[in-house]
Design a protein around this motif. Sequence first.
Motif, PDB file in Angstrom:
ATOM      1  N   ALA A   1      34.624  36.478 -17.115  1.00  0.00           N
ATOM      2  CA  ALA A   1      34.365  37.616 -17.996  1.00  0.00           C
ATOM      3  C   ALA A   1      35.671  38.299 -18.402  1.00  0.00           C
ATOM      4  O   ALA A   1      35.849  38.688 -19.555  1.00  0.00           O
ATOM      5  N   GLN A   2      36.579  38.408 -17.449  1.00  0.00           N
ATOM      6  CA  GLN A   2      37.850  39.076 -17.762  1.00  0.00           C
ATOM      7  C   GLN A   2      38.594  38.291 -18.848  1.00  0.00           C
ATOM      8  O   GLN A   2      39.089  38.859 -19.817  1.00  0.00           O
TER       9      GLN A   2
ATOM     10  N   GLY B   1      36.372  46.967 -15.796  1.00  0.00           N
ATOM     11  CA  GLY B   1      35.534  48.162 -15.623  1.00  0.00           C
ATOM     12  C   GLY B   1      34.271  48.040 -16.443  1.00  0.00           C
ATOM     13  O   GLY B   1      33.168  48.360 -15.989  1.00  0.00           O
ATOM     14  N   MET B   2      34.431  47.542 -17.660  1.00  0.00           N
ATOM     15  CA  MET B   2      33.268  47.430 -18.541  1.00  0.00           C
ATOM     16  C   MET B   2      32.290  46.381 -18.019  1.00  0.00           C
ATOM     17  O   MET B   2      31.087  46.609 -17.993  1.00  0.00           O
ATOM     18  N   PHE B   3      32.844  45.265 -17.555  1.00  0.00           N
ATOM     19  CA  PHE B   3      31.963  44.204 -17.068  1.00  0.00           C
ATOM     20  C   PHE B   3      31.190  44.677 -15.831  1.00  0.00           C
ATOM     21  O   PHE B   3      30.011  44.374 -15.657  1.00  0.00           O
ATOM     22  N   ASP B   4      31.873  45.436 -15.016  1.00  0.00           N
ATOM     23  CA  ASP B   4      31.217  46.012 -13.833  1.00  0.00           C
ATOM     24  C   ASP B   4      30.009  46.849 -14.232  1.00  0.00           C
ATOM     25  O   ASP B   4      28.951  46.779 -13.632  1.00  0.00           O
ATOM     26  N   LEU B   5      30.214  47.660 -15.274  1.00  0.00           N
ATOM     27  CA  LEU B   5      29.104  48.501 -15.759  1.00  0.00           C
ATOM     28  C   LEU B   5      27.985  47.658 -16.347  1.00  0.00           C
ATOM     29  O   LEU B   5      26.808  47.949 -16.153  1.00  0.00           O
ATOM     30  N   MET B   6      28.382  46.595 -17.055  1.00  0.00           N
ATOM     31  CA  MET B   6      27.375  45.733 -17.694  1.00  0.00           C
ATOM     32  C   MET B   6      26.397  45.185 -16.675  1.00  0.00           C
ATOM     33  O   MET B   6      25.233  44.973 -16.976  1.00  0.00           O
TER      34      MET B   6
ATOM     35  N   LEU C   1      43.118  44.428 -19.244  1.00  0.00           N
ATOM     36  CA  LEU C   1      42.314  43.659 -18.285  1.00  0.00           C
ATOM     37  C   LEU C   1      41.550  44.589 -17.343  1.00  0.00           C
ATOM     38  O   LEU C   1      40.415  44.342 -16.981  1.00  0.00           O
ATOM     39  N   ARG C   2      42.204  45.680 -16.972  1.00  0.00           N
ATOM     40  CA  ARG C   2      41.549  46.634 -16.068  1.00  0.00           C
ATOM     41  C   ARG C   2      40.323  47.251 -16.743  1.00  0.00           C
ATOM     42  O   ARG C   2      39.263  47.407 -16.144  1.00  0.00           O
TER      43      ARG C   2
ATOM     44  N   LEU D   1      33.086  56.685 -22.462  1.00  0.00           N
ATOM     45  CA  LEU D   1      34.476  56.974 -22.101  1.00  0.00           C
ATOM     46  C   LEU D   1      35.285  55.680 -22.012  1.00  0.00           C
ATOM     47  O   LEU D   1      36.435  55.619 -22.467  1.00  0.00           O
ATOM     48  N   LEU D   2      34.690  54.644 -21.463  1.00  0.00           N
ATOM     49  CA  LEU D   2      35.385  53.352 -21.390  1.00  0.00           C
ATOM     50  C   LEU D   2      35.643  52.799 -22.784  1.00  0.00           C
ATOM     51  O   LEU D   2      36.714  52.285 -23.081  1.00  0.00           O
ATOM     52  N   TYR D   3      34.645  52.903 -23.623  1.00  0.00           N
ATOM     53  CA  TYR D   3      34.765  52.388 -24.995  1.00  0.00           C
ATOM     54  C   TYR D   3      35.902  53.104 -25.733  1.00  0.00           C
ATOM     55  O   TYR D   3      36.769  52.482 -26.330  1.00  0.00           O
ATOM     56  N   ASP D   4      35.876  54.421 -25.678  1.00  0.00           N
ATOM     57  CA  ASP D   4      36.887  55.192 -26.409  1.00  0.00           C
ATOM     58  C   ASP D   4      38.289  54.919 -25.864  1.00  0.00           C
ATOM     59  O   ASP D   4      39.247  54.811 -26.617  1.00  0.00           O
ATOM     60  N   THR D   5      38.392  54.823 -24.543  1.00  0.00           N
ATOM     61  CA  THR D   5      39.706  54.565 -23.944  1.00  0.00           C
ATOM     62  C   THR D   5      40.188  53.172 -24.354  1.00  0.00           C
ATOM     63  O   THR D   5      41.364  52.981 -24.684  1.00  0.00           O
ATOM     64  N   THR D   6      39.269  52.218 -24.358  1.00  0.00           N
ATOM     65  CA  THR D   6      39.674  50.857 -24.710  1.00  0.00           C
ATOM     66  C   THR D   6      40.065  50.784 -26.185  1.00  0.00           C
ATOM     67  O   THR D   6      40.988  50.063 -26.558  1.00  0.00           O
TER      68      THR D   6
END
Length: 341
Positions: A202-203, A152-157, A147-148, A119-124
């Motif tokens: 990372a951001q 979010g992605m880095f948090d998941l990583m 940036l948001r 979902l993050l990938y598709d939204t990004t």
Amino acid sequence: MKQILDLELKTSKIIAPAIGEEKGGYIPLPLRNLAPGEMVTFDVYLKVKAKKDPEPRFVLACPKNEVFKEEWFQKLKSLEIQWLYYLQEDEDRVLGYLDRSLEKVLPDETRKPEEKVTLLYDTTLITVRNFFCSEEIGASPQMFRALRLIDGMFDLMKGGVDFHKSILEIRRHDHVLYNHSLNVCFLGLAFISFLGWDAQKAQDFGLGAMLHDIGLIQLKPELVQKNATRTAVRTTDSHPAVGYKMLSAMPGIRREVKYMALQHHENGDGSGHPGGLKINAIDPWARVLRILDHYETLTGGNSHKRPKSSKEALKEMAALQEKNIFDLNYFMSFIKFIGKT
Ligand SMILES: [Fe+2]
Ligand SMILES: [Fe+2]
């Protein structure tokens, strides 16, 4: 009112998969992005072609402010129809809808990691498209959203290898420039998380990776069209300098991020462009990006070339490394990183 999805669907008439943007401004949206049983805030279309139709048509499947029924979702899923469409003019609504989905899905511990990453990938991906296509590239609401999502992605990583693996698996290649930018960004976030970089770095790094080829937009607007090839992307020589200039015009962009755009085609042996710099003169962030960019291009493939496997890509890169093209330390870490995922 009965909708097309209430009727019996003939899969032979439903056109899939979608590639890029369609005539009339219809943009593909993966079915997996719709939340079954929830109201949609934009018109959802299905692409249909009956035998008698000379061209495919887009049929309204669920009008805005109606609930996208659970049974419709299941029906499409079981028929393996993975794509729906929205109209370009509704893009802000679509992004708002996806943002709200993310707010629900990300903190939900019952959801699988792959579902969150997807979902993050598709939204990004839609965000990058929106970013690249807008008249004022880098306007603050877009920057804020990008940036948001990177955060979010880095948090998941940080969740570990499962997430890294998902990133490699869910990459899409249907639209060369956006997908390439996004794939490099996500792959980069996974890699620097593996290297132990902190969230602030990372951001910024994620943003630089996402925007490293932004110069191509000004130089070759046709690259944002769906049929652009990777060859065209790779052989365009002045995009690093143009990208650097574009990023310099955006407020608050960190120096290293601008250098990522400027130096990502430099080679450690001085054979790259635009500066012909040797490895020590290349900014470390650009050195990392050089590796990611090359790997993504090899493993992404295009309509003329089949994508290479990770193994093949690393082998090819190792051969290049005999000429010291990449930063040796980062390259060794990258091999370890790919080996772990
Ligand atoms: Fe490039
Ligand atoms: Fe690139």
